[in-house]
Design an enzyme around this catalytic site. Structure first.
Site, PDB file in Angstrom:
ATOM      1  NE  ARG A   8     -27.645  56.442 -27.664  1.00  0.00           N
ATOM      2  CZ  ARG A   8     -28.483  55.674 -26.958  1.00  0.00           C
ATOM      3  NH1 ARG A   8     -28.289  55.488 -25.673  1.00  0.00           N
ATOM      4  NH2 ARG A   8     -29.500  55.075 -27.540  1.00  0.00           N
ATOM      5  CB  VAL A   9     -24.282  51.347 -24.207  1.00  0.00           C
ATOM      6  CG1 VAL A   9     -23.918  50.324 -25.277  1.00  0.00           C
ATOM      7  CG2 VAL A   9     -23.048  51.836 -23.499  1.00  0.00           C
ATOM      8  CB  SER A  10     -28.835  53.550 -22.029  1.00  0.00           C
ATOM      9  OG  SER A  10     -29.433  53.723 -23.282  1.00  0.00           O
ATOM     10  CB  THR A  11     -26.717  51.639 -18.104  1.00  0.00           C
ATOM     11  OG1 THR A  11     -26.547  50.332 -18.643  1.00  0.00           O
ATOM     12  CG2 THR A  11     -28.179  52.038 -18.154  1.00  0.00           C
ATOM     13  CD  GLN A  14     -27.224  49.174 -21.952  1.00  0.00           C
ATOM     14  OE1 GLN A  14     -27.030  50.341 -22.234  1.00  0.00           O
ATOM     15  NE2 GLN A  14     -28.354  48.542 -22.234  1.00  0.00           N
TER      16      GLN A  14
END
Length: 182
Positions: A8-11, A14
């Site tokens: 998982r990445v937030s943005t 990324q």
């Protein structure tokens, strides 16, 4: 026993390729990934799919605890749901697994640290914004979605899926803009 990886990445900016490579190197047969905030479970459909798919003896693997969640309660709930299905959770960095009782204690402490870290980051960010505002240097963040275009396309009768593709965002974001929640 199946090893299932979650990245998982937030943005949108990324990239989770490094996480995916590491998870595959650990022997994950399935690797699911998503670009969504870890602040809550909301909108994390890939994680929900993994948890639903888990069977007795399976192992959910993430590279770091903050990839699983940033809130202690969320992390512990995720671990609990996995265990209810007879599965284990393993964090690669630092290496912690729920296979043993000590793993539960360490995960709880690490979850609390991740939550504290998130609060500190938000506090520092808020302080920086206030400082910039007081000196007249704060201009806010750049708008990522063209709200006007979304409303205009909707008024023209264009469907939500087509709007999302046109603007380059998710359907959920289109719904939020159209409902005025943005």
């Amino acid at each position: 026993m199946t090893k299932i990886g979650y990245a998982r990445v937030s943005t949108i900016d990324q990239d989770f390729e490094i996480q995916q490579q590491r998870l595959r190197a650990e022997g994950c047969v399935i690797v699911r990934a998503e670009k969504v905030s870890g602040a809550s479970r909301e909108g994390r459909t890939e994680l929900a799919t993994i948890i639903e798919f888990l069977r007795e003896g399976d192992e959910l693997i993430v590279t770091r605890l903050d990839r699983l969640g940033r809130d202690t309660r969320d992390v512990l709930n995720i671990v609990h749901e996995c265990e209810q299905r007879g599965a284990f959770v393993t964090i690669l960095d630092p290496h912690v697994s729920t296979r043993g009782e000590m793993g539960h204690i360490i995960l709880t402490v690490l979850g609390m640290v991740a939550q504290m870290e998130r609060r500190f980051i938000k506090e520092r960010q808020r302080e920086g914004i206030e400082r910039a505002k007081s000196t007249g240097r704060y201009i806010g963040s750049k708008a990522r979605i063209d709200y006007q275009k979304i409303r205009q396309l909707s008024a023209q009768g264009v469907g939500v899926t087509a709007i999302a593709k046109e603007v380059g965002c998710s359907r959920m974001q289109v719904y939020r803009v159209l409902s005025g929640a943005s």
